[in-house]
Design a protein around this motif. Structure first.
Motif, PDB file in Angstrom:
ATOM      1  N   GLY A 341      34.770  46.208  43.149  1.00  0.00           N
ATOM      2  CA  GLY A 341      35.708  46.139  42.030  1.00  0.00           C
ATOM      3  C   GLY A 341      35.081  45.881  40.680  1.00  0.00           C
ATOM      4  N   ILE A 342      33.778  45.542  40.637  1.00  0.00           N
ATOM      5  CA  ILE A 342      33.156  45.184  39.360  1.00  0.00           C
ATOM      6  C   ILE A 342      33.075  46.375  38.409  1.00  0.00           C
ATOM      7  CG2 ILE A 342      30.991  44.482  38.264  1.00  0.00           C
ATOM      8  CD1 ILE A 342      30.572  42.512  40.534  1.00  0.00           C
ATOM      9  N   ILE A 343      32.582  47.509  38.894  1.00  0.00           N
ATOM     10  CA  ILE A 343      32.450  48.684  38.021  1.00  0.00           C
ATOM     11  C   ILE A 343      33.801  49.143  37.483  1.00  0.00           C
ATOM     12  CG2 ILE A 343      31.682  51.075  37.864  1.00  0.00           C
ATOM     13  CD1 ILE A 343      29.434  49.031  37.983  1.00  0.00           C
ATOM     14  N   PRO A 344      34.835  49.345  38.344  1.00  0.00           N
ATOM     15  CA  PRO A 344      36.160  49.689  37.781  1.00  0.00           C
ATOM     16  C   PRO A 344      36.663  48.640  36.794  1.00  0.00           C
ATOM     17  CG  PRO A 344      36.130  50.064  40.140  1.00  0.00           C
ATOM     18  CD  PRO A 344      34.857  49.341  39.815  1.00  0.00           C
ATOM     19  N   GLY A 345      36.420  47.352  37.095  1.00  0.00           N
ATOM     20  CA  GLY A 345      36.868  46.280  36.203  1.00  0.00           C
ATOM     21  C   GLY A 345      36.212  46.358  34.838  1.00  0.00           C
ATOM     22  N   LEU A 346      34.950  46.792  34.785  1.00  0.00           N
ATOM     23  CA  LEU A 346      34.255  46.945  33.510  1.00  0.00           C
ATOM     24  C   LEU A 346      34.896  48.031  32.652  1.00  0.00           C
ATOM     25  CD1 LEU A 346      30.539  46.587  34.662  1.00  0.00           C
ATOM     26  CD2 LEU A 346      31.813  44.998  33.215  1.00  0.00           C
ATOM     27  N   PHE A 347      35.662  48.901  33.279  1.00  0.00           N
ATOM     28  CA  PHE A 347      36.377  49.952  32.555  1.00  0.00           C
ATOM     29  C   PHE A 347      37.879  49.663  32.479  1.00  0.00           C
ATOM     30  CE2 PHE A 347      32.414  51.970  33.487  1.00  0.00           C
ATOM     31  CZ  PHE A 347      32.216  52.882  32.459  1.00  0.00           C
ATOM     32  N   GLY A 348      38.261  48.433  32.813  1.00  0.00           N
ATOM     33  CA  GLY A 348      39.672  48.046  32.710  1.00  0.00           C
ATOM     34  C   GLY A 348      40.558  48.627  33.785  1.00  0.00           C
ATOM     35  N   ILE A 349      39.973  49.056  34.913  1.00  0.00           N
ATOM     36  CA  ILE A 349      40.750  49.652  36.008  1.00  0.00           C
ATOM     37  C   ILE A 349      40.971  48.588  37.073  1.00  0.00           C
ATOM     38  CG2 ILE A 349      40.797  51.437  37.790  1.00  0.00           C
ATOM     39  CD1 ILE A 349      38.928  53.082  35.948  1.00  0.00           C
ATOM     40  N   SER A 350      42.224  48.254  37.322  1.00  0.00           N
ATOM     41  CA  SER A 350      42.536  47.123  38.198  1.00  0.00           C
ATOM     42  C   SER A 350      43.016  47.530  39.593  1.00  0.00           C
ATOM     43  CB  SER A 350      43.612  46.249  37.538  1.00  0.00           C
ATOM     44  OG  SER A 350      44.738  47.025  37.188  1.00  0.00           O
ATOM     45  N   GLU A 351      43.338  48.807  39.797  1.00  0.00           N
ATOM     46  CA  GLU A 351      43.941  49.229  41.062  1.00  0.00           C
ATOM     47  C   GLU A 351      43.101  48.906  42.301  1.00  0.00           C
ATOM     48  OE1 GLU A 351      46.051  51.720  38.008  1.00  0.00           O
ATOM     49  OE2 GLU A 351      44.071  50.862  38.315  1.00  0.00           O
ATOM     50  N   PRO A 352      41.764  49.157  42.301  1.00  0.00           N
ATOM     51  CA  PRO A 352      40.995  48.873  43.528  1.00  0.00           C
ATOM     52  C   PRO A 352      41.126  47.432  44.013  1.00  0.00           C
ATOM     53  CG  PRO A 352      39.688  50.197  42.018  1.00  0.00           C
ATOM     54  CD  PRO A 352      40.906  49.782  41.268  1.00  0.00           C
ATOM     55  N   ILE A 353      41.077  46.485  43.085  1.00  0.00           N
ATOM     56  CA  ILE A 353      41.178  45.080  43.478  1.00  0.00           C
ATOM     57  C   ILE A 353      42.615  44.702  43.808  1.00  0.00           C
ATOM     58  CG2 ILE A 353      40.971  42.712  42.620  1.00  0.00           C
ATOM     59  CD1 ILE A 353      38.346  43.951  43.469  1.00  0.00           C
ATOM     60  N   MET A 354      43.562  45.196  43.010  1.00  0.00           N
ATOM     61  CA  MET A 354      44.971  44.878  43.241  1.00  0.00           C
ATOM     62  C   MET A 354      45.411  45.298  44.642  1.00  0.00           C
ATOM     63  SD  MET A 354      46.582  43.324  40.778  1.00  0.00           S
ATOM     64  CE  MET A 354      46.588  43.017  39.011  1.00  0.00           C
ATOM     65  N   PHE A 355      45.043  46.525  45.049  1.00  0.00           N
ATOM     66  CA  PHE A 355      45.485  47.048  46.339  1.00  0.00           C
ATOM     67  C   PHE A 355      44.491  46.751  47.464  1.00  0.00           C
ATOM     68  CE2 PHE A 355      47.771  49.730  43.287  1.00  0.00           C
ATOM     69  CZ  PHE A 355      49.055  49.665  43.801  1.00  0.00           C
ATOM     70  N   GLY A 356      43.208  46.623  47.115  1.00  0.00           N
ATOM     71  CA  GLY A 356      42.194  46.473  48.151  1.00  0.00           C
ATOM     72  C   GLY A 356      42.009  45.062  48.642  1.00  0.00           C
ATOM     73  N   THR A 357      42.182  44.057  47.777  1.00  0.00           N
ATOM     74  CA  THR A 357      41.896  42.675  48.195  1.00  0.00           C
ATOM     75  C   THR A 357      42.847  42.175  49.288  1.00  0.00           C
ATOM     76  OG1 THR A 357      41.000  42.252  45.991  1.00  0.00           O
ATOM     77  CG2 THR A 357      41.533  40.332  47.337  1.00  0.00           C
ATOM     78  N   PRO A 358      44.146  42.255  49.222  1.00  0.00           N
ATOM     79  CA  PRO A 358      44.935  42.665  48.064  1.00  0.00           C
ATOM     80  C   PRO A 358      45.379  41.442  47.253  1.00  0.00           C
ATOM     81  CG  PRO A 358      46.352  42.546  49.974  1.00  0.00           C
ATOM     82  CD  PRO A 358      44.985  42.092  50.428  1.00  0.00           C
ATOM     83  N   VAL A 359      45.670  41.706  45.954  1.00  0.00           N
ATOM     84  CA  VAL A 359      46.326  40.687  45.132  1.00  0.00           C
ATOM     85  C   VAL A 359      47.832  40.793  45.330  1.00  0.00           C
ATOM     86  CG1 VAL A 359      46.686  39.837  42.788  1.00  0.00           C
ATOM     87  CG2 VAL A 359      44.448  40.741  43.453  1.00  0.00           C
ATOM     88  N   ILE A 360      48.296  42.008  45.543  1.00  0.00           N
ATOM     89  CA  ILE A 360      49.725  42.265  45.734  1.00  0.00           C
ATOM     90  C   ILE A 360      50.233  41.513  46.968  1.00  0.00           C
ATOM     91  CG2 ILE A 360      51.396  44.066  46.305  1.00  0.00           C
ATOM     92  CD1 ILE A 360      49.511  45.991  44.730  1.00  0.00           C
TER      93      ILE A 360
END
Length: 464
Positions: A341-360
């Protein structure tokens, strides 16, 4: 916590579904994003034409002062050349929006997008920038100085008052009304129907005559009526009605509430961007208005709507902070997700962490997601009202590396650094919750490993 999540699902899911099905809202947002190339060109030229120079910097001496002094001399010498493309991109954004928004809406309604957009464009020009006879200021000054004012020649000119930031809401209004008039004509079959033997482009031209006529009668007729009855045109009336509403919706308290609503949407699996999407026209208009101020040599003005992009650091819910912390977890699952999730996060993209961890639907992580977003919002607001952060003057809405978009929108190094500071603050808030979640995951993984070991032992015994 489970009852709270059930409450959110019961009340927010219908709202999220309603928002995703709004063709008009989706078309306007798509139209806004179509204008991105023009915004980027205007942004670059705006930065070149307005270097971050102060007298103190120039007098300080050194390499930086020499560089900024040369940049300032270049910008001053060639300002007119640099600002011409800017005025024809950012300066006509209202004109661009009416075309792009009507084009997108026409595609959703299965209308011919090009012809429908042209009709909307014509109606926008008719009510917002009618041609008028005028005298150039330079000619008037010269004629008066020479004592020959009677010989002034008039030229036909179009007003740019509603072409730029002021015309964005007008453009959206005209696009919605005009496209729906055209759709009404199509649905009611009020059109000139040509034989099948006629080439399609010729048939299209004739079929557009009636919708254009109806647009003129309804929109231009309403404009004439308003001018005669209340002394205000459609653009003036639209802005007069909308601005008090916009100011109420985008107050600091309202913006904080909308930021939290976005997090609540995410917590139950609805994309939080739905909340911000409705605010994009307001955000763009406020940025473009600041662009006009900057190019007039004045300071940009802070508007609470700017918190729309200053509420988050490293993606919605500040998930870059969560990714960094998870990458250091002992749990193999969380460590792998964090690194991913670090690389997407550096570009402001939250979906991988939101759905993958999940935070939801995760009771442990929903709380810090909301708290970190609230903390970053407050930090950003303090930064603006204290003058540490510079209000943006270019509406950058595209995916860019962390801090880069904020720098391009404001030409300020402090704005560039803000999301890094926000991420650090979010890491402090996330830390205790991540520790708890890491322990929970470690226990689950340990139990799973035990079950695997027992299964392998049973297989070995049975094999003997």
């Amino acid at each position: 916590m489970n009852k709270f999540i059930e409450f959110l699902q019961k009340h927010l899911v219908p709202l999220g579904n309603w928002m995703t099905k709004r063709k008009t809202l989706n078309a306007i947002n798509a139209g806004m994003r179509i204008s991105f190339p023009l915004i980027m060109i205007g942004c670059v030229l705006n930065i070149i034409a307005n270097p971050p120079v102060t007298e103190q910097l120039l007098q300080g001496g050194g390499i930086l002062a020499s560089f900024l002094g040369a940049w300032n001399n270049f910008a001053t010498t060639y300002r007119d050349i640099l600002m011409t493309p800017y005025n024809m991109t950012m300066g006509i954004m209202g004109f661009v929006i009416v075309i792009s928004a009507s084009y997108s809406l026409a595609k959703d309604y299965k209308l011919d997008p090009l012809m429908t957009a042209i009709i909307s464009m014509v109606m926008f020009l008719v009510v917002s920038a009618p041609a008028q006879d005028a005298v150039l200021y330079s000619d008037a000054v010269g004629a008066i100085a020479n004592g020959n004012a009677e010989g002034l020649s008039k030229i036909s000119m179009m007003s740019t008052q509603f072409m730029g930031s002021m015309g964005m809401f007008v453009g959206i209004f005209i696009a919605i009304v005009s496209v729906n008039i055209t759709r009404f004509c199509r649905d009611k079959k009020i059109e000139i129907k040509m034989p099948d033997s006629i080439p399609p482009f010729v048939a299209l031209s004739f079929s557009s005559i009636v919708p254009l006529f109806f647009n003129l009668v309804i929109i231009y007729g309403a404009d004439i009526l308003l001018r005669s009855l209340v002394g205000a045109s459609i653009p003036q009336l639209v802005i007069g009605i909308l601005m008090p509403v916009v100011n109420t919706v985008t107050s600091p308290i309202a913006m904080f509430g909308l930021s939290m609503l976005s997090c609540l949407f995410w917590s139950i699996g609805i994309h939080g961007g739905l909340v911000n999407s409705a605010l994009i026209p307001i955000f763009m208009s406020a940025c473009l208005a600041n662009g006009d101020l900057v190019n007039a040599g004045q300071a940009p003005v802070f508007q609470p709507i700017f918190m729309m992009i200053y509420s988050y650091a490293g993606g919605m819910g500040c998930v870059l902070a969560l990714s960094i912390l998870m990458s250091k977890c002992k749990s193999q699952q969380l460590k792998a997700m964090g690194k991913m999730g670090i690389i997407p996060g550096l570009f402001g993209i939250s979906e991988p962490i939101m759905f993958g961890t999940p935070v939801i639907l995760n009771p442990i992580l929903i709380v810090p997601m909301i708290l970190s977003s609230a903390a970053v919002f407050v930090l950003g607001y303090i930064g603006f009202i204290s003058g540490i952060l510079v209000p943006p003057s270019v509406p950058i809405l595209s995916v860019m590396p962390i801090g880069v978009g904020l720098f391009l929108s404001s030409n300020s190094i402090t704005n560039f650094l803000f999301p890094f500071v926000g991420t650090a603050l979010a890491m402090i808030i996330y830390y205790p919750f991540v520790k708890v979640y890491d322990k929970q995951k470690l226990d689950e993984e340990g139990l799973a490993n035990k079950e695997d070991s027992l299964s392998n032992s049973e297989v070995a015994v049975s094999g003997e």
